[in-house]
Design an enzyme around this catalytic site. Structure first.
Site, short mmCIF file in Angstrom:
data_model
loop_
_atom_site.label_atom_id
_atom_site.label_comp_id
_atom_site.label_asym_id
_atom_site.label_seq_id
_atom_site.Cartn_x
_atom_site.Cartn_y
_atom_site.Cartn_z
CB CYS A 79 -0.75 -0.12 1.15
SG CYS A 79 -2.27 -1.28 1.17
CG HIS B 220 -2.94 4.10 2.32
ND1 HIS B 220 -3.40 3.63 0.88
CD2 HIS B 220 -3.00 2.68 3.11
CE1 HIS B 220 -3.79 2.49 1.07
NE2 HIS B 220 -3.46 1.84 2.45
CG ASN C 259 -6.33 -0.09 1.50
OD1 ASN C 259 -5.90 0.32 0.62
ND2 ASN C 259 -5.96 -0.77 2.61
#
Ligand code: UT7
Length: 344
Positions: free
Chosen positions: A110, A248, A278
């Site tokens: 990520c 994020h 996400n």
């Protein structure tokens, strides 16, 4: 160094929390309360990391007013490449017709977009490239165990892209600082097996994402808080100098905790995870592109980006905003019936 173009692309297909209620033992209420997520976009057969990445890249090139032939390098942050090789970056290079460009992928889970953009910026700063296309693109839906409620409610698919160009000293736009960190000793908290790691006996065929959510949550809050503080100190800036933080987009509670730790006002933090979940490496560039379209960034603003993911790997970056024209996104949110939405 200036960011001169921004684009994003997500699959049209939307999977809502209500859809998930019919797949695993969960509720819309639980998902919204614990994560902030209401829906996510899911790729259909034929849509891949490279097709989404290409669409985002085209939008970014349009907004920069730069042709594909003018790109020297394409760096793609992804942990869900179309194939082990060729690199997804090479597929995007071909689809764009970027004939002069080198191309490679970077994988920091990520945190992949921060790794990719800092790589691209070093090429521009070091004189190795005039124009770099940086893409964060993922099809997380392809590495999700759709029977695992701990993970399947969290992720979505999509792509975002930025164009980086050399600037002059008298125009706004600069890389002010960045911090990249990793702690591989904590890999078991969040991982997805590969060809050299056969599935653990008794676990479903995969490879699928495996996550210890509670511990990842704690690590994410601490790591992003520290990285942000370090990046701000290196840039010689205080929290009050930051016009916008684009973190994020994993969990609203993580974002809120980091903002609270830093003393960042809520209106200075951009979130859109409610509609995307996400999207791993794609989450920061998708959010950046939306924030720009909404007029949340003006030339000369200081922008703080924060990322955290499997590895563990994390980082922070402070950029002086150059000003970017909006590009038309390709994200008509169409609801598709459940039976078409999820791979069997
Ligand atoms: O991109 C970076 C990687 N990912 C992240 O940053 C994610 C980090 N972690 C998180 O976002 C959160 O930890 C989660 C959203 C995954 C979980 O939230 P939590 O508040 O940490 O919940 P928990 O793990 O403490 O679980 C609470 C309960 C558990 O039940 P028991 O053991 O207390 O009976 C879970 O089994 O919630 C249960 N649970 C669910 N219930 C309904 C877990 N997933 C679900 C679900 N629906 N989807």
């Amino acid at each position: 160094m200036r960011i001169t173009g921004l684009g994003r692309a997500v699959p049209e297909q939307v999977l809502t929390n209500t859809d998930l209620e019919r797949m695993v033992e969960t509720t819309d209420e639980w998902i919204v309360e614990r994560t902030g997520i209401r829906e996510r976009h899911i790729a259909v057969p034929g849509e891949t990391t490279s097709t989404l990445g290409t669409a985002a890249a085209r939008a970014a090139l349009d907004s920069a007013g730069v042709s594909a032939e003018a790109i020297d390098l394409i760096v793609v942050g992804t942990s869900t490449p179309d194939a082990v090789f060729p690199a997804t970056a090479s597929r995007i290079q071909d689809a764009l017709g970027a004939r002069r460009a080198g191309a490679f992928d970077v994988n920091a889970a990520c945190a992949g977009f921060l790794a990719a953009i800092s790589t691209g910026m070093q090429f521009v700063a070091g004189g190795g490239a005039e124009r770099v296309l940086v893409v964060g693109a993922e099809t997380m839906s392809r590495i999700i165990d759709w029977t695992d409620r701990n993970t399947c409610v969290l992720f979505g698919d999509g792509a975002g892209a930025v164009v980086l160009e050399r600037g002059t000293a008298d125009e706004p736009g600069a890389l002010e600082s960045f911090v990249l960190r990793s702690d591989g000793s904590l890999a078991s908290l969040l991982y997805c097996g590969g060809p050299n790691e056969p599935a653990i006996a008794g676990s479903p065929a995969g490879p699928y994402i495996v996550m210890d959510g509670r511990n990842v949550f704690r690590q994410a809050v601490t790591a992003m808080t520290q990285a942000a503080a370090e990046a701000l100190a290196r840039a010689g800036l205080g929290v009050s100098d930051i016009a916008l933080c684009v973190p994020h987009q994993a969990n609203l509670r993580i974002v809120d905790a980091v903002a609270r730790n830093l003393g960042l006002r809520g209106d200075r933090v951009f979130t859109n995870l409610e509609r995307y979940g996400n999207t791993s490496s794609a989450s920061i560039p998708i959010a950046l592109s939306e924030a720009n379209d909404l007029g949340r960034l003006q030339p000369g603003d200081h922008l703080l980006m924060l990322a955290f993911g499997g590895g563990l790997a994390w980082g922070a970056m402070v950029v002086e905003w150059a000003g970017v024209r909006s590009a038309r996104p390709r994200d008509a949110s169409v609801h598709v019936p459940l039976e078409q939405a999820v791979p069997a």
